[in-house]
Design an enzyme around this catalytic site. Structure first.
Site, PDB file in Angstrom:
ATOM      1  N   GLU A   1      -3.894   2.108  -3.539  1.00 55.33           N
ATOM      2  CA  GLU A   1      -5.190   2.630  -3.111  1.00 55.33           C
ATOM      3  C   GLU A   1      -5.109   3.805  -2.140  1.00 55.33           C
ATOM      4  O   GLU A   1      -6.101   4.475  -1.895  1.00 55.33           O
ATOM      5  CB  GLU A   1      -6.046   1.514  -2.513  1.00 55.33           C
ATOM      6  N   ASN A   2      -3.929   4.076  -1.578  1.00 51.71           N
ATOM      7  CA  ASN A   2      -3.761   5.212  -0.661  1.00 51.71           C
ATOM      8  C   ASN A   2      -2.792   6.252  -1.215  1.00 51.71           C
ATOM      9  O   ASN A   2      -2.193   7.020  -0.454  1.00 51.71           O
ATOM     10  CB  ASN A   2      -3.232   4.728   0.695  1.00 51.71           C
TER      11      ASN A   2
ATOM     12  N   HIS B   1      -1.187  -2.399   6.618  1.00 51.48           N
ATOM     13  CA  HIS B   1      -0.023  -1.507   6.565  1.00 51.48           C
ATOM     14  C   HIS B   1       1.151  -1.929   7.436  1.00 51.48           C
ATOM     15  O   HIS B   1       2.065  -1.139   7.656  1.00 51.48           O
ATOM     16  CB  HIS B   1      -0.429  -0.063   6.929  1.00 51.48           C
TER      17      HIS B   1
ATOM     18  N   ASN C   1     -10.325  -0.835  -0.378  1.00 46.63           N
ATOM     19  CA  ASN C   1     -11.542  -0.216   0.133  1.00 46.63           C
ATOM     20  C   ASN C   1     -11.612   1.291  -0.103  1.00 46.63           C
ATOM     21  O   ASN C   1     -12.677   1.889   0.053  1.00 46.63           O
ATOM     22  CB  ASN C   1     -11.714  -0.505   1.631  1.00 46.63           C
ATOM     23  N   HIS C   2     -10.492   1.910  -0.469  1.00 39.53           N
ATOM     24  CA  HIS C   2     -10.506   3.345  -0.791  1.00 39.53           C
ATOM     25  C   HIS C   2     -10.537   3.600  -2.302  1.00 39.53           C
ATOM     26  O   HIS C   2     -10.249   4.717  -2.752  1.00 39.53           O
ATOM     27  CB  HIS C   2      -9.281   4.045  -0.184  1.00 39.53           C
TER      28      HIS C   2
ATOM     29  N   ASP D   1       0.791  -1.229   0.000  1.00 34.35           N
ATOM     30  CA  ASP D   1       0.000   0.000   0.000  1.00 34.35           C
ATOM     31  C   ASP D   1       0.828   1.288   0.000  1.00 34.35           C
ATOM     32  O   ASP D   1       1.457   1.632   1.000  1.00 34.35           O
ATOM     33  CB  ASP D   1      -0.906   0.040   1.227  1.00 34.35           C
TER      34      ASP D   1
END
Length: 268
Positions: free
Chosen positions: A39-40, A180, A68-69, A8
């Site tokens: 995604e982050n 993470h 999920n983001h 991530d």
């Protein structure tokens, strides 16, 4: 076949670590397939936009996965349908979900697939990831895909391990993302699937899973809402893993965690 997977990417510091180290990792490790969870990647640590996606690809990724983001940055709806190399979770509910949940590749004559799944425990409601991937694997096997990599974006260790054992022998690797923190359990399951509960994150090392630590501590102390912002100071970390897969049968032979940080400087 060597598969490099980078965990991530969080905020500007995460993008900086990818810019700095992904080209070096590719030069030294020479993977045939490179995957990055992005995604982050935005400045606020939620979602991705087209500029950042293209930058990660320019740095050396072949596929970028989400989680999920995925929908947190509205810009994604302008371009996700125009690329097959950016994939969101396969089991998002609905018939007309933008984008794709997996990516098909031909790597020197070997048919490979990268799949993005999202867990359901302590996360937003989605369709059953076990049922969804069963359907997809039937298709991939019928089409003679041998190398199959799964990014299992989930909150709990149990759901990630259960998915890996459920898919053991049917896919090349199941590697977890989302929490993470890189776990110390990289191994090959009995039937030949590589597994790592969580590959870890790429971003600020001096925060709490990438966020500034003061608001996080304050929330624990007071149980009141706090605004979390991405840490922008201090040192960075890059978390990844390298998987060696037999391209003939798709079974994994080795999996090795990789971490680059102030405590573990990169050595080529």
């Amino acid at each position: 076949m060597q598969i490099l997977f980078v965990g991530d990417v969080v905020g500007e510091m995460g993008m900086g670590m990818v810019d700095q180290y992904l080209p070096l990792l590719k030069k030294d490790l020479k993977p045939q397939l490179t995957i990055v969870n992005g995604e982050n990647a935005t400045k606020v640590g939620r979602g991705i936009n087209e500029k950042l996606f293209k930058q990660i690809m320019k740095d050396g990724a072949d596929v970028v996965t989400l989680g999920n983001h995925a929908w947190n940055n509205a810009d994604i709806f302008d371009f996700i349908d125009n690329t097959k190399k950016l994939i969101r979770p396969l089991n998002y509910p609905g018939k007309d979900v933008p984008g794709n949940g997996y990516c098909e590749l031909n790597i020197n004559g070997v048919k490979a697939a990268v799949i993005n799944l999202q867990g359901r425990i302590f996360m937003e409601e989605t369709d059953d990831p076990f049922a969804k991937i069963d359907e997809l694997i039937m298709h991939l096997k019928a089409e003679k895909f041998t190398v199959i990599f799964v990014d299992m974006h989930a909150e709990t260790t149990s759901e990630k391990k259960a998915m890996a054992m459920y898919l053991d022998g049917r896919v090349s690797a199941v590697v977890g993302t989302h929490t993470h923190v890189q776990t110390n359990d990289a191994h090959i399951l009995k039937k030949g699937t590589a597994f790592l509960t969580d590959v870890g994150m790429t971003g600020p090392d001096d925060g709490v899973i990438g966020m500034q630590y003061e608001p996080v501590i304050n929330k624990f102390l007071t149980s009141r809402p706090n605004r979390f912002e991405v840490e922008t100071n201090g040192d960075g970390i890059l978390s990844a893993c390298l998987i060696d897969v037999d391209k003939k049968d798709g079974h994994a032979k080795k999996i090795r965690p990789i971490m680059i940080s102030q405590y573990q400087p990169y050595q080529s």
